[in-house]
Design a protein around this motif. Sequence first.
Motif, short mmCIF file in Angstrom:
data_model
loop_
_atom_site.label_atom_id
_atom_site.label_comp_id
_atom_site.label_asym_id
_atom_site.label_seq_id
_atom_site.Cartn_x
_atom_site.Cartn_y
_atom_site.Cartn_z
N LYS A 7 41.92 26.24 34.08
CA LYS A 7 41.30 26.54 32.69
C LYS A 7 40.85 25.33 32.01
O LYS A 7 39.81 25.63 31.31
N TYR A 10 37.37 25.09 33.28
CA TYR A 10 36.32 26.01 32.65
C TYR A 10 35.94 26.03 31.32
O TYR A 10 34.74 25.95 31.23
N ILE A 22 30.83 27.87 35.67
CA ILE A 22 31.50 29.06 35.09
C ILE A 22 31.54 30.26 35.82
O ILE A 22 32.50 30.95 36.12
N TYR A 23 30.40 30.56 36.58
CA TYR A 23 30.42 31.74 37.39
C TYR A 23 31.36 31.39 38.64
O TYR A 23 32.16 32.44 39.13
N GLU A 26 35.03 31.90 37.52
CA GLU A 26 35.28 33.41 37.11
C GLU A 26 35.27 34.12 38.44
O GLU A 26 36.25 34.88 38.60
N TRP A 27 34.46 33.95 39.28
CA TRP A 27 34.48 34.68 40.59
C TRP A 27 35.59 34.32 41.36
O TRP A 27 36.43 35.26 41.95
N TYR A 30 38.91 35.96 39.08
CA TYR A 30 38.94 37.30 38.71
C TYR A 30 38.55 38.35 39.88
O TYR A 30 38.88 39.47 39.87
N GLU A 31 37.22 37.75 40.72
CA GLU A 31 37.04 38.59 41.81
C GLU A 31 37.82 38.50 43.00
O GLU A 31 38.26 39.32 43.86
N TYR A 62 28.19 37.77 42.30
CA TYR A 62 29.05 37.89 41.12
C TYR A 62 28.03 37.73 39.76
O TYR A 62 28.37 38.48 38.63
N VAL A 66 27.75 40.44 36.78
CA VAL A 66 28.01 40.17 35.43
C VAL A 66 26.85 40.50 34.52
O VAL A 66 26.86 40.74 33.21
#
Length: 88
Positions: A7, A10, A22-23, A26-27, A30-31, A62, A66
């Motif tokens: 975090k 991030y 960032i991507y 997140e990927w 979260y993915e 991803y 988004v």
Amino acid sequence: MAPPKIKDVYQEAVIEDFSSLIYFIEWLVYEQKAATMDRDARNIDVILAKYGPTLNPHIAAYKAKVEGQVVPDPLGKIETEEHNVEQT
């Protein structure tokens, strides 16, 4: 001093507007659910060292998802559980 968490990396990426990172985070979180924001940030380095450029299609898919673009066929999950760096 404890190592930074995902975090923290991030938040810095958001401040610096480093969209690729960032991507990627997140990927990953979260993915893939291969890490959490509270995990040691060294997990990012481990995954990048192991999978490197092979992650690009996953991140591109991803990002397209988004941004509401047409998403290519699912590329599947990466196997990362055995490479998690424990928090100290």
